[in-house]
Design a protein around this motif. Structure first.
Motif, PDB file in Angstrom:
ATOM      1  N   GLY A   1       0.821  -1.212   0.000  1.00  0.00           N
ATOM      2  CA  GLY A   1       0.000   0.000   0.000  1.00  0.00           C
ATOM      3  C   GLY A   1       0.851   1.255   0.000  1.00  0.00           C
ATOM      4  N   LEU A   2       0.242   2.390   0.367  1.00  0.00           N
ATOM      5  CA  LEU A   2       0.927   3.682   0.271  1.00  0.00           C
ATOM      6  C   LEU A   2       1.753   3.978   1.516  1.00  0.00           C
ATOM      7  CD1 LEU A   2      -2.054   5.835  -1.086  1.00  0.00           C
ATOM      8  CD2 LEU A   2      -0.203   4.790  -2.410  1.00  0.00           C
ATOM      9  N   GLY A   3       1.159   3.754   2.670  1.00  0.00           N
ATOM     10  CA  GLY A   3       1.834   4.147   3.916  1.00  0.00           C
ATOM     11  C   GLY A   3       1.534   5.597   4.232  1.00  0.00           C
ATOM     12  N   ARG A   4       1.819   5.939   5.501  1.00  0.00           N
ATOM     13  CA  ARG A   4       1.435   7.254   6.027  1.00  0.00           C
ATOM     14  C   ARG A   4       2.087   8.422   5.294  1.00  0.00           C
ATOM     15  NH1 ARG A   4      -1.176   8.261  10.928  1.00  0.00           N
ATOM     16  NH2 ARG A   4      -0.944   6.458  12.243  1.00  0.00           N
ATOM     17  N   ALA A   5       3.388   8.277   4.967  1.00  0.00           N
ATOM     18  CA  ALA A   5       4.122   9.400   4.370  1.00  0.00           C
ATOM     19  C   ALA A   5       3.595   9.706   2.962  1.00  0.00           C
ATOM     20  CB  ALA A   5       5.613   9.079   4.318  1.00  0.00           C
ATOM     21  N   VAL A   6       3.353   8.670   2.153  1.00  0.00           N
ATOM     22  CA  VAL A   6       2.874   8.903   0.790  1.00  0.00           C
ATOM     23  C   VAL A   6       1.449   9.462   0.834  1.00  0.00           C
ATOM     24  CG1 VAL A   6       2.352   7.814  -1.435  1.00  0.00           C
ATOM     25  CG2 VAL A   6       4.425   7.178  -0.207  1.00  0.00           C
ATOM     26  N   VAL A   7       0.636   8.956   1.755  1.00  0.00           N
ATOM     27  CA  VAL A   7      -0.722   9.500   1.924  1.00  0.00           C
ATOM     28  C   VAL A   7      -0.644  11.010   2.196  1.00  0.00           C
ATOM     29  CG1 VAL A   7      -2.675   9.556   3.548  1.00  0.00           C
ATOM     30  CG2 VAL A   7      -1.894   7.367   2.605  1.00  0.00           C
ATOM     31  N   ALA A   8       0.250  11.408   3.090  1.00  0.00           N
ATOM     32  CA  ALA A   8       0.375  12.826   3.445  1.00  0.00           C
ATOM     33  C   ALA A   8       0.840  13.645   2.228  1.00  0.00           C
ATOM     34  CB  ALA A   8       1.353  12.989   4.604  1.00  0.00           C
ATOM     35  N   ARG A   9       1.763  13.088   1.452  1.00  0.00           N
ATOM     36  CA  ARG A   9       2.265  13.803   0.257  1.00  0.00           C
ATOM     37  C   ARG A   9       1.166  13.998  -0.763  1.00  0.00           C
ATOM     38  NH1 ARG A   9       8.024  13.540  -2.019  1.00  0.00           N
ATOM     39  NH2 ARG A   9       9.160  13.970  -0.121  1.00  0.00           N
ATOM     40  N   ILE A  10       0.352  12.952  -0.947  1.00  0.00           N
ATOM     41  CA  ILE A  10      -0.752  13.068  -1.909  1.00  0.00           C
ATOM     42  C   ILE A  10      -1.706  14.168  -1.441  1.00  0.00           C
ATOM     43  CG2 ILE A  10      -2.786  11.878  -2.847  1.00  0.00           C
ATOM     44  CD1 ILE A  10      -1.117   9.272  -2.737  1.00  0.00           C
ATOM     45  N   ALA A  11      -2.018  14.180  -0.152  1.00  0.00           N
ATOM     46  CA  ALA A  11      -2.958  15.182   0.376  1.00  0.00           C
ATOM     47  C   ALA A  11      -2.424  16.597   0.169  1.00  0.00           C
ATOM     48  CB  ALA A  11      -3.228  14.906   1.855  1.00  0.00           C
ATOM     49  N   GLU A  12      -1.076  16.763   0.259  1.00  0.00           N
ATOM     50  CA  GLU A  12      -0.473  18.098   0.049  1.00  0.00           C
ATOM     51  C   GLU A  12      -0.749  18.633  -1.354  1.00  0.00           C
ATOM     52  OE1 GLU A  12       3.723  18.006   0.828  1.00  0.00           O
ATOM     53  OE2 GLU A  12       3.377  17.410   2.901  1.00  0.00           O
ATOM     54  N   LEU A  13      -0.957  17.721  -2.317  1.00  0.00           N
ATOM     55  CA  LEU A  13      -1.209  18.147  -3.702  1.00  0.00           C
ATOM     56  C   LEU A  13      -2.656  18.593  -3.898  1.00  0.00           C
ATOM     57  CD1 LEU A  13       0.643  15.245  -5.576  1.00  0.00           C
ATOM     58  CD2 LEU A  13       1.534  17.510  -5.037  1.00  0.00           C
ATOM     59  N   THR A  14      -3.475  18.452  -2.880  1.00  0.00           N
ATOM     60  CA  THR A  14      -4.901  18.833  -2.847  1.00  0.00           C
ATOM     61  C   THR A  14      -5.698  18.412  -4.089  1.00  0.00           C
ATOM     62  OG1 THR A  14      -4.519  21.065  -3.711  1.00  0.00           O
ATOM     63  CG2 THR A  14      -4.477  20.802  -1.302  1.00  0.00           C
ATOM     64  N   PRO A  15      -5.538  17.144  -4.542  1.00  0.00           N
ATOM     65  CA  PRO A  15      -6.369  16.711  -5.682  1.00  0.00           C
ATOM     66  C   PRO A  15      -7.837  16.665  -5.259  1.00  0.00           C
ATOM     67  CG  PRO A  15      -5.298  14.811  -4.676  1.00  0.00           C
ATOM     68  CD  PRO A  15      -4.732  16.027  -3.989  1.00  0.00           C
ATOM     69  N   SER A  16      -8.757  16.943  -6.197  1.00  0.00           N
ATOM     70  CA  SER A  16     -10.172  16.814  -5.838  1.00  0.00           C
ATOM     71  C   SER A  16     -10.598  15.343  -5.859  1.00  0.00           C
ATOM     72  CB  SER A  16     -11.056  17.642  -6.777  1.00  0.00           C
ATOM     73  OG  SER A  16     -10.837  17.255  -8.108  1.00  0.00           O
ATOM     74  N   ARG A  17      -9.873  14.500  -6.633  1.00  0.00           N
ATOM     75  CA  ARG A  17     -10.176  13.056  -6.674  1.00  0.00           C
ATOM     76  C   ARG A  17      -8.892  12.232  -6.553  1.00  0.00           C
ATOM     77  NH1 ARG A  17     -10.658  16.239 -11.048  1.00  0.00           N
ATOM     78  NH2 ARG A  17     -10.652  14.659 -12.667  1.00  0.00           N
TER      79      ARG A  17
END
Ligand code: SAM
Length: 408
Positions: free
Chosen positions: A343-359
């Motif tokens: 899976g992604l793991g906590r750090a990658v999840v946080a990085r994705i959220a920083e990009l603020t994608p709508s989906r």
């Protein structure tokens, strides 16, 4: 030997039972059955056991089509003893249970059949065989280094079986992979250490590739790249580089990613764990020349394949590297992820959220890590909006999910 009343299915191709207060994970059983089971592993927190005699059978039980399936035998399949509809119900139960436990939500989900294998057999286009010291091929027993010699594999695609690798000897090989790509047949041999392997004459006309390690695959015969097809395009995939193993999986997953993610003209999209560029290509076509799609892939061979496969789409760019270490852009409209089982793991999840994608479209081959990551994404304001599941690996416990998360 213990007698057990078998309870619900759990993650990993097992059912849960209890013996003198202790949890037992039982293989070769089905929920509701009463079985005699042989303990195979005695841990401190739980036992593992194989059902070896069925005292009260489930109506879902069938005679396993494969003669190599069963307690102590080939570990490749988990549900040969269950009817196909029951296998899909069990997989849906596992998905719901993992989401309930790890993400605090209980999604509606059914596991959909993929076209091309109505009986759940003959679908696997890539099969990796282990090799005994005497050169005999086989498949590993469950949770074991021991090898079950096999002369055929019923879940293997007819192209894989046409290669006939199981009926030959492969002394000096560590692994032998038989591949039936959409347009090509190939055998990839991984030598043991530095030894050379004598390749037996094969019936079928196939490429013979040698995996030299560190991403180097050379052709002893034919071509190193195999042609696969999906979404109306041809993808070149080097030797044993990643490609979906069910013949209709790549096309169905691509359609699902596009339908759930709805990439639009001019949008910016990040495609993480992009492999040979399957989703990257479809996303790039959808965003058009005014958009941008960046694919990230750590495997050097797959990244090279992806670049070659996307030559005609200048709006697509491939970055080679680990997702954890790459900062490809500041903002994305859509992020597509297709990680390995971890899976992604906590750090990658946080990085994705920083990009603020709508989906975010999350393609997953493990419902446990998917549910865990969905819970972490919820902490960043993303909500599960849609969940589809596909029986891309009939007879085994594996299931593929595609989830859509949107920003609240
Ligand atoms: C499940 S495959 C998905 C490939 C592609 N989306 C497809 O459907 O064909 C996962 C891919 O992620 C790559 N990978 C694994 N760990 C990675 C990481 N930490 N960073 C980048 N790529 C990684 C693997 O090499 C593999 O190609």
């Amino acid at each position: 030997m213990i007698e057990l009343t078998v309870g619900p299915v759990a993650h990993g191709g097992v059912c849960v039972a209890r013996h003198e207060g202790q949890v037992v994970f039982v293989r070769h059983a089905l929920p509701g059955e009463r079985v005699m089971a042989e303990i195979t592993d005695e841990g401190q927190r739980f036992l593992r056991a194989d059902a070896v005699e069925i005292l009260e059978r489930s109506p879902d039980r069938v005679v396993p089509p494969c003669p190599y399936a069963g307690p102590g035998r080939c570990g490749g399949c988990d549900w040969q003893h269950a009817s196909l509809p029951a296998q899909r119900r069990l997989k849906a139960d596992v998905i719901r249970e993992q989401f309930t436990r790890l993400a605090g939500i209980t999604p509606e989900v059914t596991v959909e059949e993929l076209p091309g294998s109505p009986d759940g057999l003959g679908w696997r286009t890539r099969v990796q065989f282990a090799v005994r010291p005497d050169g005999v091929l086989g498949l590993r027993r469950h949770r074991s280094h021991e090898i079950e010699p096999v002369e055929f594999c019923l879940i293997a695609h007819e192209g894989v079986e046409a290669l006939g690798v199981e009926r030959e000897r492969w002394p000096g090989a560590e692994r032998v992979e038989a591949i039936a790509a959409a347009d090509d047949l190939a055998v990839v041999v991984t030598p043991k250490g530095r030894r050379s392997v004598e390749v037996p004459p094969l019936d079928a006309d196939a490429s013979i590739l040698v995996d030299e390690g560190r991403g180097r695959v050379t052709a002893a015969k034919g071509s190193e790249t195999l042609r696969e097809r999906a979404g109306g395009r041809v993808f070149e995939v080097t030797g044993s580089g990643f490609w979906q193993v069910h013949p209709s999986a790549a096309g169905v997953f691509l359609d699902t990613v596009l339908a759930l993610g709805r990439p639009g003209p001019g949008e910016t999209v990040l495609d993480l764990y992009c492999g040979a560029g399957l989703f990257t290509a479809g996303l790039a076509q959808a965003v058009g020349p005014s958009g941008l799609v960046v694919g990230i892939e750590s495997d050097p061979t797959s990244a090279r394949d992806a670049r070659r496969n996307l030559r005609d789409l200048p709006q697509a760019r491939i970055e080679r590297g680990r997702v954890e270490q790459r900062q490809a852009m500041d903002h994305a409209d859509l992020v597509v992820v297709d990680p390995p089982r971890a899976g992604l793991g906590r750090a990658v999840v946080a990085r994705i959220a920083e990009l603020t994608p709508s989906r975010i479209v999350y393609v997953s081959c493990d419902p446990a890590t998917l549910a865990r990551d969905v819970a972490w994404l919820a902490g960043h304001g993303y909500r599960l909006d849609a969940l589809r599941a596909f029986d891309a690996f009939p007879m085994t416990q594996h299931v593929e999910c595609v989830a859509l998360l949107t920003r609240a």
